[in-house]
Design an enzyme around this catalytic site. Structure first.
Site, mmCIF file in Angstrom:
data_model
loop_
_atom_site.group_PDB
_atom_site.id
_atom_site.type_symbol
_atom_site.label_atom_id
_atom_site.label_comp_id
_atom_site.label_asym_id
_atom_site.label_seq_id
_atom_site.Cartn_x
_atom_site.Cartn_y
_atom_site.Cartn_z
ATOM 1 N N HIS A 187 31.087 60.972 6.082
ATOM 2 C CA HIS A 187 32.188 60.497 6.921
ATOM 3 C C HIS A 187 31.716 60.090 8.302
ATOM 4 C CE1 HIS A 187 34.876 62.736 4.003
ATOM 5 N NE2 HIS A 187 34.953 61.452 3.791
ATOM 6 N N CYS A 485 32.041 30.951 -1.439
ATOM 7 C CA CYS A 485 31.440 32.227 -1.048
ATOM 8 C C CYS A 485 29.913 32.163 -0.995
ATOM 9 C CB CYS A 485 31.904 33.353 -1.962
ATOM 10 S SG CYS A 485 31.441 33.104 -3.674
HETATM 11 C C1 PEP Z 1 26.296 31.557 -5.037
HETATM 12 O O1 PEP Z 1 25.558 31.278 -5.980
HETATM 13 O O2 PEP Z 1 26.593 30.770 -4.112
HETATM 14 C C2 PEP Z 1 26.903 32.904 -4.942
HETATM 15 C C3 PEP Z 1 27.795 33.206 -4.021
HETATM 16 O O3 PEP Z 1 26.452 33.843 -5.836
HETATM 17 P P1 PEP Z 1 25.053 34.623 -5.626
HETATM 18 O O4 PEP Z 1 24.485 34.179 -4.314
HETATM 19 O O5 PEP Z 1 25.353 36.056 -5.687
HETATM 20 O O6 PEP Z 1 24.280 34.117 -6.803
#
Ligand code: PEP
Ligand code: MG
Length: 579
Positions: A187, A485
């Site tokens: 914690h 992402c």
């Molecule tokens: C990607 O390929 O852009 C992604 C977010 O996945 P990772 O980087 O985990 O392969």
């Protein structure tokens, strides 16, 4: 001068801190025997001390953010725990132990018993109990335990272990903490992360050799402490520390500002994580939730497919750190550079690999379903390139939910990481609840480049941009949201284009969340829409580079301003690029 020494521990809260080593004065353990006639009064003194410690923790909890407050408040319950009180009473009334010694003895025994249970989460409680004991014992002797740090001197606290309340109450001169024991799941670590206080745990007994006042440099990202660093290293780390302090101060100040373009277009900025440390840093910088939880990173040393219990143990602390914010949990993306020992040599990756191992896949889906109860969770599938993979997963997910007696199941999304997936974006969106573009793999697959060669990824190559734009169009035509992402979500060359293409959500590494939100505020949606359309007509990456570079330079200047610690003027001067 002694040569510099590197002590390795575990990274428990990110950040850099440079200063002199500082130990808090040890509490003396009283050893005399209390006379029989005085034991009643001594016992009352012990009870009052525990009550006082409980009240203090309650007051402290009120001053902390809700989640950290709850962690500290758990100490209040322990202060009144009947088993603890009974042990204290026995020590004072039967053996004549002084109140402070009885409290320390009882809390140590209680903590040792918890630590021996072999459960990592419970073991984290052991430090809390010891810390409560120290606090109450200090009241029993009327000797304040929480001595101030050396006046105005920046210090790194060196200690055996700490409780969450101790961390929350450290004087402002303490810039970082190095612990002999404890763990990143303790914690104390959770509170340190939320306060932005660098912390390294588990350094071991070598830490005891560091004497007060010795110059030390703590690296909470790497999990190390350099004792008597070379002047050059000390200087670079001190600079890094100050740059981060300025960036954090600015993120804090801007956390409440929306990630909205100058002309009122909202972009959701989320954080990519593998553990709870990044959750705290991301939320503090204003992330609205987790856009990518890379679950496979918790199992890179696994000798077999993780069990449901192992998945759950990995997910729980991360989702708990997230509170009410939404989480995008990606199922295991094993394969290629992310192959644990038991999968070495396999040529399959991502969702294809998982669908070939239905029992292992179901174990993870069940763990996610259980962790998702009462929370806002969506499930993301890596390296999808066929709608049939989504349908097969949904069938398995619904089956798992039925087994668990759950009425529904979380939204299911597909990652677009291959040209084939981008071409099938409309069909994927028709059977998915959302899409997420993995620009790292998509760039490598589109350009036939080796993602791990170290060469710069040219996601702004028009061939990759065409896949991104097509994916956005496919998602929106089906009424689905789409996120990015990959690294592109925090790249100044790409963020204007992604926002221009209409990407709804950007998910960035924790340390980049603040700056991405700031960049969005600097953009004009109308202008980047036109910029995006123009980029799609370019013949090659160089041309796109010339087109976007002036905008990227403006965005990078926001970073530079951070480093200089300057105050920005509110955005009026930015992004007057060609229309
Ligand atoms: C990607 O390929 O852009 C992604 C977010 O996945 P990772 O980087 O985990 O392969
Ligand atoms: Mg990927």
């Amino acid at each position: 001068m002694m040569p510099s020494r590197l002590l390795a521990g575990h990274p428990a809260a990110p950040g850099i801190a440079v200063g002199g080593a500082w130990r808090r004065p040890e509490q003396d353990r009283a050893t005399h025997v209390v006379a029989a006639a005085d034991r009643q009064a001594e016992h009352r003194r012990a009870q009052t001390a525990l009550e006082l410690a409980g009240t203090e923790l309650n007051e402290l909890a009120d001053r902390l953010p809700a989640d950290e407050g709850e962690i500290v408040r758990a100490g209040v319950l322990m202060a009144g725990d009947p088993a603890l009180l009974a042990t204290v009473e026995e020590a004072v009334m039967v053996r004549g132990a002084p109140a402070s010694a009885a409290i320390l003895e009882a809390s140590d025994a209680y903590a040792d018993a918890i630590a021996r249970l072999g459960d990592e989460m419970l073991a984290a409680r052991a430090d809390d109990v010891r810390s409560l004991g120290r606090r109450a014992a200090a009241h029993a002797t009327a000797a304040p335990d929480r001595a101030e740090g050396p006046a105005d001197e920046p210090v790194i606290l060196i200690a055996d272990d700490l409780g969450p309340a101790d961390v929350a109450e450290l004087p402002s001169t303490v810039l970082g903490v190095a612990l002999l024991g404890s763990a990143p799941t303790a914690h104390a670590a959770i509170v340190a992360r939320s306060l932005g206080l660098p912390l390294v745990t588990g350094i071991g007994p070598e830490l005891l050799d560091v004497i007060d006042g010795t110059p030390v440099a703590l690296d909470g990202d790497a999990g190390s402490l350099v004792v008597e660093p070379e002047p050059e290293l000390a200087r670079t780390m001190a600079e890094e520390m100050r740059a981060r302090q300025r960036a954090t101060a600015r993120d804090d100040a801007e956390r409440e500002l929306p990630a909205r373009t100058r002309d009122g277009h909202d972009v959701t900025v989320l954080v990519n994580v593998a553990g709870s440390a990044e959750v705290a840093v991301g939320l503090r910088a204003g992330a609205e939730g987790i856009g990518l939880l890379r679950t496979e990173l918790g199992f890179m040393e696994a000798r077999a497919w993780p069990t449901e219990a192992e998945h759950l143990a990995m997910l729980e602390p991360i989702l708990a750190a997230l509170g009410p914010h939404p989480a995008t949990v990606r199922v295991l993306d094993f394969g290629a550079d992310k192959a644990p020992p038991f999968l070495r040599g396999t040529s399959l990756r991502g969702i294809t690999l998982l669908l070939g191992e239905p029992a292992a896949f179901a174990a993870q889906l069940r763990a996610i379903l259980r962790a998702a109860r009462g929370r806002d969770v969506r499930i993301l599938l890596p390296l999808v390139d066929d709608p049939a993979q989504l349908l097969a997963t949904r069938e398995l997910l619904v089956e798992c939910a039925r087994e668990l007696g759950d009425a529904g199941s979380p939204p299911l999304g597909a990652m677009v990481e291959t040209p084939r997936a981008a071409a099938a974006a409309s069909a994927l969106a028709a059977v998915a609840d959302f899409l997420s573009i993995g620009t790292n793999d998509l760039t490598a697959a589109t350009l036939g480049a080796d993602r791990f060669s170290g060469a710069a990824a040219r996601t702004y190559d028009p061939r990759v941009l065409a896949h991104i734009a097509a994916s956005v169009a496919g998602a929106h035509a089906a009424g689905r949201r789409i996120e990015v992402c990959g690294e592109a979500a925090s790249d100044p060359m790409l963020v204007p284009l992604l926002v221009g293409f209409g990407v709804d959500e950007l998910s960035a590494g924790a340390a980049r969340v603040g700056v991405v939100r700031r960049w969005v505020r600097r953009l004009s949606h109308d202008q980047v829409r036109r910029l995006g359309s123009e980029a799609l007509t370019m013949r090659g990456a160089e041309q796109v580079e010339s087109l976007v570079e002036p905008v990227a330079r403006e965005l990078r200047s926001v970073d530079v301003d951070d480093a200089l610690g300057e105050d920005l003027d509110g955005g009026g001067r930015l992004l007057a690029f060609g229309t």
